[in-house]
Design an enzyme around this catalytic site. Structure first.
Site, PDB file in Angstrom:
ATOM      1  N   LYS A 171      16.255  22.349 -63.201  1.00 22.21           N
ATOM      2  CA  LYS A 171      16.575  23.560 -63.970  1.00 22.21           C
ATOM      3  C   LYS A 171      17.208  24.631 -63.070  1.00 22.21           C
ATOM      4  O   LYS A 171      18.202  25.266 -63.432  1.00 22.21           O
ATOM      5  CB  LYS A 171      15.300  24.098 -64.622  1.00 22.21           C
ATOM      6  N   LYS A 240      16.532  35.404 -60.015  1.00 20.11           N
ATOM      7  CA  LYS A 240      15.329  34.630 -59.665  1.00 20.11           C
ATOM      8  C   LYS A 240      15.674  33.137 -59.566  1.00 20.11           C
ATOM      9  O   LYS A 240      15.286  32.455 -58.615  1.00 20.11           O
ATOM     10  CB  LYS A 240      14.256  34.845 -60.728  1.00 20.11           C
TER      11      LYS A 240
END
Ligand code: NAD
Length: 294
Positions: A171, A240
């Site tokens: 991911k 992030k």
């Protein structure tokens, strides 16, 4: 073999968690839902039973799903009472975009309780969560992944990509690509506009050419050309994710010059736009920034 889970605890009812819970409820799953923000779970009482803590969400639930901002908050929730509340055999499914190495460490602690941690982060954004068409990248033991597949399939297309942490690794790497091509596309379109080309005409041509991507096919036409910037994924979360991808590349000593430059530009954009800005606003930032700041 897949299993029919009809009761699930769900922690994190934000932009993604809320539509995901709606898909579970529509599939006949009884959800015990918790969010730290006051009133959020209560506001979803049509699709879940609001509970006051993550530990309460786990009560009587064979599966507990986490959809939280990052690994730090996942660990805070797990250590803040959830771990002690997990019955042996529980499947704890972290669907957040978390850090793969921290996921592996957490999985060992969850295993000590006789429960199993599975990572199952998603791609497809808020629109994909609403439509139940997310891509779900599952990392974990084969048997746990197989048992979870019918439940996860209520939310999207399930791909079991490897052992614990593999979903979270993939991911983050996907989002490195997504952040990269949104930046590259934005620079290309802005250069074309300054030359006198029209953005929509450029996108139509690029979408039949080798430069196409999710940024040219979806993000630019849907969120940037109309100036609505409403993808539902914040710029802060993108930074992030880039840090996770770069940390992974460092840990395995993979080439990362491009990733470093991409993170630097995104970090500068977030410094101006703020972490809550929609990530598609990177195009507006590029358009408005003096060149020496880019
Ligand atoms: P969000 O900020 O909208 O939702 C997070 C929720 O977690 C909030 O409702 C917040 O109140 C809650 N929360 C925070 N700390 C908590 C705690 N200690 N206990 C209980 N609840 C707590 O974020 P989001 O956009 O829904 O993203 C969630 C995850 O999914 C992130 O890891 C993100 O990177 C990932 N993701 C988001 C998108 C998107 O398009 N938004 C797409 C794919 C993946």
């Amino acid at each position: 073999m897949g299993e029919t889970f009809d009761r699930v605890g769900f922690v994190g009812l934000g932009r993604m968690g809320t539509p995901m819970v709606r898909r579970l409820a529509a599939g006949g799953v009884a959800v015990r839902g918790h969010d730290a923000a006051p009133g959020v779970a209560e506001g979803l009482a049509d699709v879940l039973t609001p509970v006051p803590s993550a530990a309460a969400a786990a009560e009587g639930a064979p599966v507990v799903v986490l959809m939280l901002p990052d690994s730090g908050i996942v660990e805070k929730v797990v250590d803040g009472g959830l771990l002690d509340a997990l019955a042996p055999g529980t499947l704890l499914v972290d669907m957040s975009t978390s850090e793969p190495l921290r996921t592996r460490a957490l999985a060992e602690r969850v295993a000590e309780r006789g429960a199993t941690l599975v990572d199952a982060p998603v791609s497809g954004g808020v629109a994909g969560a609403e439509a139940g068409t997310l891509t779900i990248m599952v990392g974990g033991p084969d048997d746990a992944a197989q048992r979870l597949t019918p439940l996860l399939a209520l939310m999207g297309r399930v791909r079991h990509v490897g052992g614990t942490g593999a979903g979270h690794a993939l991911k983050a790497l996907n989002n490195l690509l997504s952040a990269s091509h949104l930046l590259a596309t934005s620079e290309a379109i802005l250069a074309g506009e300054r030359f006198g080309l029209d953005a929509t005409a450029m996108l139509e041509a690029i979408n039949g050419s080798s430069g196409r991507s999710g940024s040219t096919e979806t993000k630019w036409p849907t969120h940037i050309v109309p100036g609505t910037y409403g993808s539902g994924f914040t710029a802060g979360l993108m930074v992030k994710d880039l840090r996770i991808a770069l940390g992974l590349a460092e840990a395995v000593d993979a080439p990362r010059g491009h990733a470093e430059r991409t993170l630097a530009l995104w970090s500068r954009a977030v410094g101006t736009l703020g972490p809550e800005a929609d990530h598609t606003e990177i195009a507006r930032w590029l358009r408005e920034r003096p060149e020496e700041d880019q």
